[in-house]
Design a protein around this motif. Sequence first.
Motif, PDB file in Angstrom:
ATOM      1  N   VAL A  37      -7.877  -6.724  -2.434  1.00  0.00           N
ATOM      2  CA  VAL A  37      -6.771  -6.310  -3.321  1.00  0.00           C
ATOM      3  C   VAL A  37      -6.815  -4.796  -3.492  1.00  0.00           C
ATOM      4  O   VAL A  37      -5.799  -4.094  -3.378  1.00  0.00           O
ATOM      5  CB  VAL A  37      -6.876  -7.004  -4.700  1.00  0.00           C
ATOM      6  N   LEU A  41      -4.244  -1.523  -2.247  1.00  0.00           N
ATOM      7  CA  LEU A  41      -3.755  -0.452  -3.137  1.00  0.00           C
ATOM      8  C   LEU A  41      -4.217   0.910  -2.630  1.00  0.00           C
ATOM      9  O   LEU A  41      -3.482   1.902  -2.716  1.00  0.00           O
ATOM     10  CB  LEU A  41      -4.240  -0.704  -4.565  1.00  0.00           C
ATOM     11  N   GLU A  44      -1.958   1.971   0.105  1.00  0.00           N
ATOM     12  CA  GLU A  44      -0.679   2.437  -0.467  1.00  0.00           C
ATOM     13  C   GLU A  44      -0.810   3.867  -0.966  1.00  0.00           C
ATOM     14  O   GLU A  44       0.074   4.709  -0.732  1.00  0.00           O
ATOM     15  CB  GLU A  44      -0.238   1.529  -1.615  1.00  0.00           C
ATOM     16  N   ALA A  50       4.743   1.612   0.153  1.00  0.00           N
ATOM     17  CA  ALA A  50       4.627   0.326  -0.518  1.00  0.00           C
ATOM     18  C   ALA A  50       4.419  -0.722   0.569  1.00  0.00           C
ATOM     19  O   ALA A  50       5.225  -0.830   1.487  1.00  0.00           O
ATOM     20  CB  ALA A  50       5.897   0.025  -1.304  1.00  0.00           C
ATOM     21  N   ALA A  53       3.712  -8.153   1.256  1.00  0.00           N
ATOM     22  CA  ALA A  53       2.736  -9.240   1.367  1.00  0.00           C
ATOM     23  C   ALA A  53       2.494  -9.565   2.840  1.00  0.00           C
ATOM     24  O   ALA A  53       1.376  -9.907   3.241  1.00  0.00           O
ATOM     25  CB  ALA A  53       3.227 -10.471   0.605  1.00  0.00           C
ATOM     26  N   ALA A  85      14.931   2.074  -3.350  1.00  0.00           N
ATOM     27  CA  ALA A  85      15.577   2.461  -4.598  1.00  0.00           C
ATOM     28  C   ALA A  85      15.327   1.370  -5.620  1.00  0.00           C
ATOM     29  O   ALA A  85      15.266   0.201  -5.268  1.00  0.00           O
ATOM     30  CB  ALA A  85      17.079   2.618  -4.368  1.00  0.00           C
ATOM     31  N   PRO A  86      15.155   1.712  -6.892  1.00  0.00           N
ATOM     32  CA  PRO A  86      14.957   0.669  -7.903  1.00  0.00           C
ATOM     33  C   PRO A  86      16.155  -0.262  -7.930  1.00  0.00           C
ATOM     34  O   PRO A  86      17.295   0.185  -7.790  1.00  0.00           O
ATOM     35  CB  PRO A  86      14.864   1.439  -9.225  1.00  0.00           C
TER      36      PRO A  86
ATOM     37  N   PHE B 220      -4.530 -13.898  -4.683  1.00  0.00           N
ATOM     38  CA  PHE B 220      -3.797 -12.869  -5.414  1.00  0.00           C
ATOM     39  C   PHE B 220      -3.873 -11.526  -4.703  1.00  0.00           C
ATOM     40  O   PHE B 220      -4.962 -11.079  -4.315  1.00  0.00           O
ATOM     41  CB  PHE B 220      -4.376 -12.704  -6.830  1.00  0.00           C
ATOM     42  N   THR B 221      -2.717 -10.896  -4.512  1.00  0.00           N
ATOM     43  CA  THR B 221      -2.654  -9.469  -4.213  1.00  0.00           C
ATOM     44  C   THR B 221      -1.538  -8.936  -5.102  1.00  0.00           C
ATOM     45  O   THR B 221      -0.607  -9.670  -5.452  1.00  0.00           O
ATOM     46  CB  THR B 221      -2.301  -9.162  -2.742  1.00  0.00           C
ATOM     47  N   ALA B 222      -1.602  -7.656  -5.448  1.00  0.00           N
ATOM     48  CA  ALA B 222      -0.560  -7.098  -6.308  1.00  0.00           C
ATOM     49  C   ALA B 222       0.800  -7.192  -5.620  1.00  0.00           C
ATOM     50  O   ALA B 222       1.804  -7.560  -6.229  1.00  0.00           O
ATOM     51  CB  ALA B 222      -0.899  -5.648  -6.649  1.00  0.00           C
ATOM     52  N   GLN B 223       0.808  -6.872  -4.325  1.00  0.00           N
ATOM     53  CA  GLN B 223       2.066  -6.858  -3.575  1.00  0.00           C
ATOM     54  C   GLN B 223       2.642  -8.262  -3.440  1.00  0.00           C
ATOM     55  O   GLN B 223       3.831  -8.488  -3.632  1.00  0.00           O
ATOM     56  CB  GLN B 223       1.834  -6.253  -2.179  1.00  0.00           C
ATOM     57  N   GLY B 224       1.783  -9.218  -3.100  1.00  0.00           N
ATOM     58  CA  GLY B 224       2.226 -10.599  -2.937  1.00  0.00           C
ATOM     59  C   GLY B 224       2.726 -11.178  -4.247  1.00  0.00           C
ATOM     60  O   GLY B 224       3.717 -11.908  -4.277  1.00  0.00           O
ATOM     61  N   GLU B 227       6.229  -9.679  -5.038  1.00  0.00           N
ATOM     62  CA  GLU B 227       7.265 -10.261  -4.165  1.00  0.00           C
ATOM     63  C   GLU B 227       7.633 -11.660  -4.624  1.00  0.00           C
ATOM     64  O   GLU B 227       8.814 -12.017  -4.699  1.00  0.00           O
ATOM     65  CB  GLU B 227       6.758 -10.339  -2.720  1.00  0.00           C
ATOM     66  N   GLU B 230       9.558 -11.835  -7.966  1.00  0.00           N
ATOM     67  CA  GLU B 230      10.990 -11.540  -7.797  1.00  0.00           C
ATOM     68  C   GLU B 230      11.702 -12.716  -7.114  1.00  0.00           C
ATOM     69  O   GLU B 230      12.766 -13.141  -7.546  1.00  0.00           O
ATOM     70  CB  GLU B 230      11.155 -10.259  -6.966  1.00  0.00           C
ATOM     71  N   PHE B 246      -3.873  -4.075 -11.439  1.00  0.00           N
ATOM     72  CA  PHE B 246      -3.548  -3.859 -10.033  1.00  0.00           C
ATOM     73  C   PHE B 246      -2.027  -3.868  -9.835  1.00  0.00           C
ATOM     74  O   PHE B 246      -1.493  -3.091  -9.042  1.00  0.00           O
ATOM     75  CB  PHE B 246      -4.204  -4.923  -9.155  1.00  0.00           C
ATOM     76  N   ARG B 249      -0.584  -0.596 -10.528  1.00  0.00           N
ATOM     77  CA  ARG B 249      -0.888   0.438  -9.540  1.00  0.00           C
ATOM     78  C   ARG B 249      -0.081   0.302  -8.255  1.00  0.00           C
ATOM     79  O   ARG B 249      -0.012   1.232  -7.457  1.00  0.00           O
ATOM     80  CB  ARG B 249      -2.385   0.376  -9.181  1.00  0.00           C
ATOM     81  N   SER B 250       0.514  -0.859  -8.034  1.00  0.00           N
ATOM     82  CA  SER B 250       1.177  -1.060  -6.737  1.00  0.00           C
ATOM     83  C   SER B 250       2.458  -0.240  -6.642  1.00  0.00           C
ATOM     84  O   SER B 250       3.249  -0.187  -7.584  1.00  0.00           O
ATOM     85  CB  SER B 250       1.510  -2.531  -6.517  1.00  0.00           C
ATOM     86  N   ARG B 251       2.672   0.337  -5.486  1.00  0.00           N
ATOM     87  CA  ARG B 251       3.893   1.123  -5.252  1.00  0.00           C
ATOM     88  C   ARG B 251       5.141   0.259  -5.176  1.00  0.00           C
ATOM     89  O   ARG B 251       6.250   0.775  -5.122  1.00  0.00           O
ATOM     90  CB  ARG B 251       3.752   1.942  -3.974  1.00  0.00           C
ATOM     91  N   ASN B 252       4.938  -1.051  -5.136  1.00  0.00           N
ATOM     92  CA  ASN B 252       6.087  -1.954  -5.109  1.00  0.00           C
ATOM     93  C   ASN B 252       6.705  -2.159  -6.483  1.00  0.00           C
ATOM     94  O   ASN B 252       7.811  -2.669  -6.596  1.00  0.00           O
ATOM     95  CB  ASN B 252       5.650  -3.335  -4.588  1.00  0.00           C
ATOM     96  N   SER B 255      10.224  -0.880  -7.398  1.00  0.00           N
ATOM     97  CA  SER B 255      11.340  -1.428  -6.633  1.00  0.00           C
ATOM     98  C   SER B 255      11.434  -2.947  -6.721  1.00  0.00           C
ATOM     99  O   SER B 255      12.233  -3.555  -6.017  1.00  0.00           O
ATOM    100  CB  SER B 255      11.223  -1.009  -5.165  1.00  0.00           C
ATOM    101  N   THR B 256      10.620  -3.559  -7.571  1.00  0.00           N
ATOM    102  CA  THR B 256      10.671  -5.017  -7.732  1.00  0.00           C
ATOM    103  C   THR B 256      11.543  -5.356  -8.931  1.00  0.00           C
ATOM    104  O   THR B 256      11.416  -4.744  -9.992  1.00  0.00           O
ATOM    105  CB  THR B 256       9.249  -5.591  -7.960  1.00  0.00           C
TER     106      THR B 256
END
Lengths: 90, 508
Positions: A37, A41, A44, A50, A53, A85-86, B220-224, B227, B230, B246, B249-252, B255-256
Amino acid sequence: MSTGRALLAELIGPAFTARLGAGADLVRSGVNSGDLVRLALLLEERYGVALSAHDLEELRTVDGIEALVDRLEAGGAVRSAADAAPIQSD
Amino acid sequence: MAWMGQLIERCRQRFPETVAVIDGEREVTFAQLEDRTARLASALLARGIRKGDRVGILARNRLEVIESYFALGRIGAAFVPINHTSVQREMLDIVQRCRVSAVMGEADLLPMVAEAKTPLYAFEDREYAQWTETQERAALPNVEITDLMAILHTSATTGQSKGVMVDYRSLRSMATGFLADVAPEPGMVFFNCFQLCHGALVQPFIYMVRGATIVVQRGFTAQGCLEELERTRTTHLWVVPEMLKFIMRSRNLDSTDVSSLRQVAYAAAPLPLGLLREAHQKLRCGFRQIYGMTEGGGPMATLGPEEHAVALAPGAKPDLVVPAGRVICGTSMRICSESGDPLPPREIGEVCVRGDGVMLGYWENPAATSEVIRDGWLRTGDLGYLDEAGYAYLVGRLKEMIMRSGQQVFPVEVEKVLLEHPAIAEAGVVGIADPDWGETPVAFLVVKPGSAVTADEVNAFLVDRLASYKRPSRLEFVQELPRGMAGKLLRRVLKERAMERAMAEVGA
């Protein structure tokens, strides 16, 4: 040490990293899933992108990490944080 | 039929077309889940699984784990979850001690317990698919509310894991009590990020009573997580605080679309104020803390969204102590002195609870059971106090336990394994604060005269002997360990040394 291994080593130590087989399943080799995990990060943060998954599915082996790093270094991430974009929500 | 059978039948009646479980691209409705679990129960009966048997479950989070818990509950056979991150010897110990009749699980994990020579049933096999889809539905046995529902393993102060026995009455009590106080609304999509082998597994089953859809992911992953949150329009997220950290901290994150999220429910550790405020600002949802314990049957006390308001108010002091919450309906809580006498409000002592949710005891370990259940009260090992309104404030621990990202690590267990190394004479393990995990174990080692061993060698030695979350994050070699008059290890002194070293490194 390759870039992928070096990044993993930042999290789990160089000695443990050096012992990992290139194609061996990392979690079954004793790597804590939480460290993967953190690796996601770290990638990233280092590459300013970003990750999806789908990208993270490659992080099961050292080979997979190195393949993802190669793609990131070539600018081939699935989504870039700068481009996204958000989403406007109600 | 007892609680599990009643629950799934009731859900079939009330919410037949509501999605019960989402596992990636797979979805099953409550009507489908009722049918699949009845067929699976029938198949297991046909294979000789009987009421009163115990069946191991060895898998990552997935639909089939939930199905198996229901199916076994409909037979009256106890499910025995096995943490898939354990090492082989830990897994075999559980299988053998519990004398399971079979192990169900994922094909890549089952070989780890093949040595125990019990029947193994893989979820990926065609046979399993037949069991859940075409097996003829048989008459299912009567299951009593006091029958054993599960044996949930926790780490142990004595170095060996203990099996917490819970009956169906426990889950019914936890569910009805929690739902009476919390009254969750319909239409929930409950994203379960905890491992289903952890005591927190009861929470999704509690929310199912209200027809919640349960979302599970392999890992678990922050990105998963973002996603899937959402994609499934998650309304309730069930996490340990480190997972939330976590996610932040994710760059996603930016935008989620998190607009569906109504609440983050967290447990196993307090949520640091800074993280609470950051998550509130970015996720714009409510927060619910759940204070629970496997031995307590699940959620013993809770702090709801309105009760987090003080911590979220502008100008709240950074050192504000947030309470763990107030007891749920049907559970009693009191603070006890060392001798077991109840203490008045605002006096610090051991938090004790009582109610139908409390475990029956530890599997085949009456001595350990009598140490934690005294006069019907469960001793939690947590130090704290109650205020006049009944809010519980936790201030520390009696037991020498390290909580690493929601998982318990007992120093004695780690020390025992370290002492198995031929070069190590003494070992002392303590927990220190960690920015990512909350706490991690640190080990101090004394090498035998004439022997030599490096940290790398010790780490390599531990890989096959301890689950990864139990392994020390650092090893320190010392000439001697601090001991008291009777030779007892002075952990407080070790802890101070560990923190000094950690701070010195940060300052360097």
